[in-house]
Design a protein around this motif. Sequence first.
Motif, mmCIF file in Angstrom:
data_model
loop_
_atom_site.group_PDB
_atom_site.id
_atom_site.type_symbol
_atom_site.label_atom_id
_atom_site.label_comp_id
_atom_site.label_asym_id
_atom_site.label_seq_id
_atom_site.Cartn_x
_atom_site.Cartn_y
_atom_site.Cartn_z
ATOM 1 N N ASN A 40 0.858 -1.185 0.000
ATOM 2 C CA ASN A 40 0.000 0.000 0.000
ATOM 3 C C ASN A 40 0.888 1.228 0.000
ATOM 4 O OD1 ASN A 40 -2.306 -1.602 0.312
ATOM 5 N ND2 ASN A 40 -2.318 -1.364 2.533
ATOM 6 N N VAL A 41 0.435 2.294 -0.635
ATOM 7 C CA VAL A 41 1.068 3.599 -0.521
ATOM 8 C C VAL A 41 0.005 4.511 0.065
ATOM 9 C CG1 VAL A 41 2.171 5.517 -1.714
ATOM 10 C CG2 VAL A 41 2.571 3.176 -2.495
ATOM 11 N N GLU A 42 0.326 5.100 1.209
ATOM 12 C CA GLU A 42 -0.656 5.869 1.969
ATOM 13 C C GLU A 42 -0.155 7.289 2.193
ATOM 14 O OE1 GLU A 42 -2.432 5.546 6.529
ATOM 15 O OE2 GLU A 42 -0.967 4.113 5.814
ATOM 16 N N ARG A 43 -1.043 8.244 2.062
ATOM 17 C CA ARG A 43 -0.713 9.628 2.388
ATOM 18 C C ARG A 43 -1.116 9.859 3.839
ATOM 19 N NH1 ARG A 43 -1.920 14.901 -1.217
ATOM 20 N NH2 ARG A 43 -0.702 16.325 0.056
ATOM 21 N N VAL A 44 -0.136 10.056 4.700
ATOM 22 C CA VAL A 44 -0.373 10.206 6.129
ATOM 23 C C VAL A 44 -0.711 11.649 6.473
ATOM 24 C CG1 VAL A 44 0.657 9.938 8.424
ATOM 25 C CG2 VAL A 44 1.177 8.291 6.614
ATOM 26 N N ASP A 45 0.006 12.574 5.867
ATOM 27 C CA ASP A 45 -0.150 13.996 6.136
ATOM 28 C C ASP A 45 0.120 14.720 4.818
ATOM 29 O OD1 ASP A 45 -0.449 16.385 7.455
ATOM 30 O OD2 ASP A 45 1.331 16.193 8.705
ATOM 31 N N GLU A 46 0.071 16.040 4.843
ATOM 32 C CA GLU A 46 0.303 16.815 3.628
ATOM 33 C C GLU A 46 1.675 16.526 3.026
ATOM 34 O OE1 GLU A 46 0.583 21.448 2.147
ATOM 35 O OE2 GLU A 46 -0.343 21.000 4.072
ATOM 36 N N ASN A 47 2.680 16.325 3.854
ATOM 37 C CA ASN A 47 4.043 16.085 3.374
ATOM 38 C C ASN A 47 4.605 14.744 3.807
ATOM 39 O OD1 ASN A 47 4.451 18.577 1.996
ATOM 40 N ND2 ASN A 47 4.592 19.576 3.979
ATOM 41 N N GLU A 48 3.783 13.829 4.303
ATOM 42 C CA GLU A 48 4.258 12.533 4.770
ATOM 43 C C GLU A 48 3.523 11.400 4.066
ATOM 44 O OE1 GLU A 48 4.269 12.132 9.010
ATOM 45 O OE2 GLU A 48 5.152 14.116 9.298
ATOM 46 N N TYR A 49 4.291 10.383 3.680
ATOM 47 C CA TYR A 49 3.747 9.217 2.995
ATOM 48 C C TYR A 49 4.301 7.965 3.654
ATOM 49 C CZ TYR A 49 2.807 12.762 -0.509
ATOM 50 O OH TYR A 49 2.372 13.895 -1.141
ATOM 51 N N ARG A 50 3.572 6.848 3.507
ATOM 52 C CA ARG A 50 4.018 5.578 4.074
ATOM 53 C C ARG A 50 3.776 4.477 3.059
ATOM 54 N NH1 ARG A 50 2.452 3.229 9.935
ATOM 55 N NH2 ARG A 50 4.446 4.176 10.433
ATOM 56 N N VAL A 51 4.810 3.684 2.838
ATOM 57 C CA VAL A 51 4.698 2.482 2.017
ATOM 58 C C VAL A 51 4.627 1.316 2.990
ATOM 59 C CG1 VAL A 51 5.819 1.022 0.303
ATOM 60 C CG2 VAL A 51 6.028 3.505 0.135
ATOM 61 N N THR A 52 3.570 0.509 2.885
ATOM 62 C CA THR A 52 3.410 -0.665 3.733
ATOM 63 C C THR A 52 3.432 -1.891 2.835
ATOM 64 O OG1 THR A 52 2.081 0.577 5.320
ATOM 65 C CG2 THR A 52 1.934 -1.810 5.418
ATOM 66 N N MET A 53 4.324 -2.821 3.152
ATOM 67 C CA MET A 53 4.511 -4.000 2.318
ATOM 68 C C MET A 53 4.339 -5.257 3.168
ATOM 69 S SD MET A 53 7.765 -4.773 -0.129
ATOM 70 C CE MET A 53 7.423 -3.323 -1.072
ATOM 71 N N ALA A 54 3.566 -6.225 2.669
ATOM 72 C CA ALA A 54 3.349 -7.484 3.368
ATOM 73 C C ALA A 54 4.546 -8.403 3.116
ATOM 74 C CB ALA A 54 2.063 -8.140 2.890
ATOM 75 N N VAL A 55 5.347 -8.612 4.157
ATOM 76 C CA VAL A 55 6.571 -9.421 4.034
ATOM 77 C C VAL A 55 6.571 -10.536 5.068
ATOM 78 C CG1 VAL A 55 7.983 -7.628 2.962
ATOM 79 C CG2 VAL A 55 7.832 -7.748 5.448
ATOM 80 N N ALA A 56 5.443 -11.212 5.218
ATOM 81 C CA ALA A 56 5.332 -12.294 6.195
ATOM 82 C C ALA A 56 6.392 -13.353 5.933
ATOM 83 C CB ALA A 56 3.943 -12.914 6.132
ATOM 84 N N GLY A 57 7.037 -13.785 6.991
ATOM 85 C CA GLY A 57 8.059 -14.825 6.877
ATOM 86 C C GLY A 57 9.471 -14.291 6.720
ATOM 87 N N PHE A 58 9.636 -12.993 6.487
ATOM 88 C CA PHE A 58 10.955 -12.392 6.347
ATOM 89 C C PHE A 58 11.360 -11.740 7.668
ATOM 90 C CE2 PHE A 58 9.706 -12.705 1.965
ATOM 91 C CZ PHE A 58 10.891 -12.956 1.288
ATOM 92 N N THR A 59 12.635 -11.837 8.004
ATOM 93 C CA THR A 59 13.162 -11.161 9.188
ATOM 94 C C THR A 59 13.836 -9.859 8.751
ATOM 95 O OG1 THR A 59 15.321 -12.243 9.070
ATOM 96 C CG2 THR A 59 13.594 -13.381 10.320
ATOM 97 N N GLU A 60 14.184 -9.032 9.726
ATOM 98 C CA GLU A 60 14.855 -7.764 9.421
ATOM 99 C C GLU A 60 16.160 -7.984 8.665
ATOM 100 O OE1 GLU A 60 15.337 -5.311 12.896
ATOM 101 O OE2 GLU A 60 13.286 -5.684 13.523
ATOM 102 N N ASP A 61 16.865 -9.062 8.984
ATOM 103 C CA ASP A 61 18.151 -9.346 8.332
ATOM 104 C C ASP A 61 17.979 -9.760 6.875
ATOM 105 O OD1 ASP A 61 19.401 -8.814 10.741
ATOM 106 O OD2 ASP A 61 19.384 -10.924 11.361
#
Length: 157
Positions: A40-61
Amino acid sequence: MRAYDFSPLYRSAIGFDRLAGLLDTASRLDAQAPSYPPFNVERVDENEYRVTMAVAGFTEDELEIEVKDQTLTISGKKVESDEDRNFLHRGIATRSFERRFQLADHVQVTGAQLENGLLHVDTRREIPEALKPRTIAIQSSANGNGRKVIENTADAA
């Protein structure tokens, strides 16, 4: 068939080659574009955006986020081996992926977090002070040289 020729833009516009390149790239996108992982690409505020990606099964590394030449690249590569496991059904995708997002001018990645199988990448548009609109004070002058005329007498002849 949708084929557009953007070469006239390259010939007649100076400094807009990036825009023409974006239009050219967008015109080549087709229905066969990768759909994994969903995002998803979401507009949070006038100058802020967030990309949310479903990465189930993946670790930070196993995830990598990189910004280069105004392009945000999110990639994942599974490290663990499944050779010793015997799956009867495998429905959780753990294949490697790479997603690219074109960032607008002055958009910076401010942070990322992995939470409940969702990777959130936050961005913010920060316009430099030199490019922000500013107000210019208007000074009035009666004779055009910046000094107010208090008294003007003419000799009567």
